[in-house]
Design a protein around this motif. Structure first.
Motif, PDB file in Angstrom:
ATOM      1  N   THR A  11       0.814  -1.271  -0.110  1.00 30.95           N
ATOM      2  CA  THR A  11      -0.118   0.041  -0.047  1.00 30.95           C
ATOM      3  C   THR A  11       0.818   1.301   0.119  1.00 30.95           C
ATOM      4  O   THR A  11       1.730   1.243   0.747  1.00 30.95           O
ATOM      5  N   GLN A  12       0.567   2.127  -0.946  1.00 30.50           N
ATOM      6  CA  GLN A  12       1.272   3.402  -1.188  1.00 30.50           C
ATOM      7  C   GLN A  12       0.854   4.539  -0.323  1.00 30.50           C
ATOM      8  O   GLN A  12      -0.293   4.785  -0.593  1.00 30.50           O
ATOM      9  N   VAL A  13       1.301   4.828   0.753  1.00 29.08           N
ATOM     10  CA  VAL A  13       1.029   6.012   1.387  1.00 29.08           C
ATOM     11  C   VAL A  13       2.144   7.314   1.630  1.00 29.08           C
ATOM     12  O   VAL A  13       3.172   6.721   1.829  1.00 29.08           O
ATOM     13  N   ALA A  14       1.836   8.313   1.178  1.00 29.19           N
ATOM     14  CA  ALA A  14       2.969   9.474   1.088  1.00 29.19           C
ATOM     15  C   ALA A  14       3.427   9.607   2.549  1.00 29.19           C
ATOM     16  O   ALA A  14       2.799   9.671   3.580  1.00 29.19           O
ATOM     17  N   ASN A  15       4.786   9.886   2.502  1.00 30.39           N
ATOM     18  CA  ASN A  15       5.487  10.089   3.676  1.00 30.39           C
ATOM     19  C   ASN A  15       4.807  11.245   4.756  1.00 30.39           C
ATOM     20  O   ASN A  15       4.670  11.491   5.744  1.00 30.39           O
ATOM     21  N   GLU A  16       4.535  12.338   3.850  1.00 33.20           N
ATOM     22  CA  GLU A  16       3.929  13.438   4.308  1.00 33.20           C
ATOM     23  C   GLU A  16       2.765  13.213   5.093  1.00 33.20           C
ATOM     24  O   GLU A  16       2.398  13.865   6.341  1.00 33.20           O
ATOM     25  N   GLN A  40      -7.804  -0.313   2.174  1.00 32.67           N
ATOM     26  CA  GLN A  40      -8.638  -0.757   1.044  1.00 32.67           C
ATOM     27  C   GLN A  40      -9.069   0.245   0.048  1.00 32.67           C
ATOM     28  O   GLN A  40      -9.694   0.263  -1.066  1.00 32.67           O
ATOM     29  N   THR A  41      -8.329   1.333   0.358  1.00 28.52           N
ATOM     30  CA  THR A  41      -8.381   2.425  -1.058  1.00 28.52           C
ATOM     31  C   THR A  41      -6.938   2.472  -1.387  1.00 28.52           C
ATOM     32  O   THR A  41      -6.820   2.123  -2.734  1.00 28.52           O
ATOM     33  N   TYR A  42      -5.766   3.025  -0.923  1.00 27.80           N
ATOM     34  CA  TYR A  42      -4.635   3.266  -1.658  1.00 27.80           C
ATOM     35  C   TYR A  42      -4.147   1.739  -1.946  1.00 27.80           C
ATOM     36  O   TYR A  42      -3.234   1.624  -2.962  1.00 27.80           O
ATOM     37  N   GLY A  43      -4.450   0.824  -1.049  1.00 25.76           N
ATOM     38  CA  GLY A  43      -4.052  -0.586  -1.489  1.00 25.76           C
ATOM     39  C   GLY A  43      -4.489  -0.843  -2.768  1.00 25.76           C
ATOM     40  O   GLY A  43      -3.984  -1.812  -3.425  1.00 25.76           O
ATOM     41  N   TRP A  44      -5.663  -0.449  -3.287  1.00 24.93           N
ATOM     42  CA  TRP A  44      -6.079  -0.834  -4.496  1.00 24.93           C
ATOM     43  C   TRP A  44      -5.995   0.268  -5.569  1.00 24.93           C
ATOM     44  O   TRP A  44      -6.896   0.230  -6.446  1.00 24.93           O
TER      45      TRP A  44
END
Length: 282
Positions: A11-16, A40-44
Motif C-alpha cells: 500500500t502506497q501512503v505518502a510520507n507527508e 482498502q483504498t490506496y492499496g487498490w
C-alpha cells in the motif's frame, strides 16, 4: 517462515501523510481504522471504498459500538470523508482526506498552566503573553483608487467563488479514479467493459497528466472518453502506432510456414503441377 518482500503487493501512503498523522493525538482505535481505510483504498489504487462500521469492526476484531463511535469522530473532524452516501443495498463510500489543512483536529499542544506568583505573572506566562494592540488613530479617508481596488478584489473573489461552485458541481456523485479524474461508478464500469483494464488505465493516466499540467477541470470527464472526444482519438492513434510497430513476417518465413506441417516437419512432397509425366516407349 520468511516475511513478505518488496516484490509483494503493498500500500502506497505518502510520507507527508504518515508524518502528519503521527503529529496528531489519534487514539489506538482511530489509528487502526485509518490503516484499514488506507489498505482498502490506496492499496487498490482508488480514492474511496464501501466501508461500513460492521466491516471495520470485523477487520479490527473490535467491538462494533466502539468502532462506530471512532469512525463517526474521524468523519466529524474531516480526517475521513464520505465520497458517496449510502444508496439502496450499497453502503456509503469512505476515503481518507489527504488535505490535512482541512482537518478539524485543533491545537495538539498541551494547555498552558496558570501559575500563581502573588498576583504577578510568572516568567512562563510573560513569555507567552501578547498584549492586545489598539489603534486609536482616526480613520483615514477613502480614496478613489482604494475603492476601485476593493471593487476589483470583490469581482475577483466572486469569480473565484463561482469557479469553485462549478468545480464542486462537476464532482457530484463521482469518484476520483486518478488525480483530477472524476467518474461516476457506472461510467467507469462502462469504460472498463469497452476498453479493458489496460486500455482504460492508459487513457486515465493521459487525462490525469493533462489536467494536472494545465490546472483545469471538465464538467464531465466521461465525455472525452466517448467517440469524438480528444482522449478517444488519442487512444485510437496509440493503438494504430502499436499495430504498425508489430514485426511483419518475411517472405521466407511465410514460405516455410506453409511447408511446415502440424508435426513440425517440412513437407517435401513435390508439387504435382510441376512434376513431369514419364513417357511410354513403343
Amino acid at each position: 517462515m520468511a516475511g513478505p518482500g518488496f516484490s509483494e503487493k503493498y500500500t502506497q501512503v505518502a510520507n507527508e501523510i504518515i508524518e502528519e498523522v503521527a503529529r496528531h493525538k489519534f487514539n489506538g482505535t482511530q489509528l487502526r481504522i485509518l490503516l484499514i481505510v488506507w489498505r482498502q483504498t490506496y492499496g487498490w489504487h482508488r480514492k474511496s471504498a464501501e466501508l461500513s462500521a460492521t466491516y471495520l469492526a470485523t477487520a479490527l476484531q473490535s467491538d462494533l459500538r466502539g468502532v462506530k463511535k471512532e469512525l463517526n469522530h474521524l468523519l466529524d473532524i474531516k480526517v475521513l470523508t464520505v465520497h458517496r452516501p449510502a444508496q439502496g443495498k450499497h453502503g456509503r463510500y469512505i476515503g481518507f482526506n489527504k488535505y490535512t489543512d482541512q482537518w478539524l483536529v485543533g491545537d495538539n499542544r498541551p494547555p498552558q498552566k496558570l501559575e500563581s506568583t502573588g498576583g504577578q505573572l510568572s516568567t512562563y506566562q510573560v513569555d507567552d503573553y501578547t498584549p492586545e494592540l489598539v489603534d486609536n488613530r482616526p480613520p483615514k479617508k477613502e480614496k478613489k483608487e482604494s475603492i476601485k481596488k476593493d471593487n476589483k478584489n470583490n469581482k475577483g473573489a466572486a469569480k473565484e467563488m463561482a469557479s469553485k461552485t462549478k468545480l464542486a458541481k462537476s464532482r457530484e456523485g463521482k469518484q476520483e479514479y486518478a488525480d483530477e479524474v472524476w467518474l461516476k461508478p457506472e461510467e467507469h464500469a462502462k469504460l472498463l467493459n469497452e476498453f479493458g483494464e489496460e486500455g482504460l488505465t492508459w487513457m486515465v493516466d493521459v487525462l490525469s497528466s493533462y489536467k494536472l499540467s494545465v490546472d483545469k477541470f471538465y464538467a464531465s470527464d466521461y465525455a472525452v472518453f466517448k467517440k469524438g472526444g480528444w482522449l478517444r482519438m488519442k487512444y485510437e492513434e496509440h493503438l494504430a502506432k502499436m499495430k504498425k510497430g508489430q514485426k511483419q513476417p518475411s517472405f521466407l518465413e511465410k514460405k516455410l510456414g506453409g511447408m511446415i506441417g502440424d508435426g513440425g516437419r517440412i513437407d517435401v512432397t513435390p508439387d504435382n503441377s510441376q512434376a513431369s509425366t514419364p513417357k511410354l516407349l513403343g
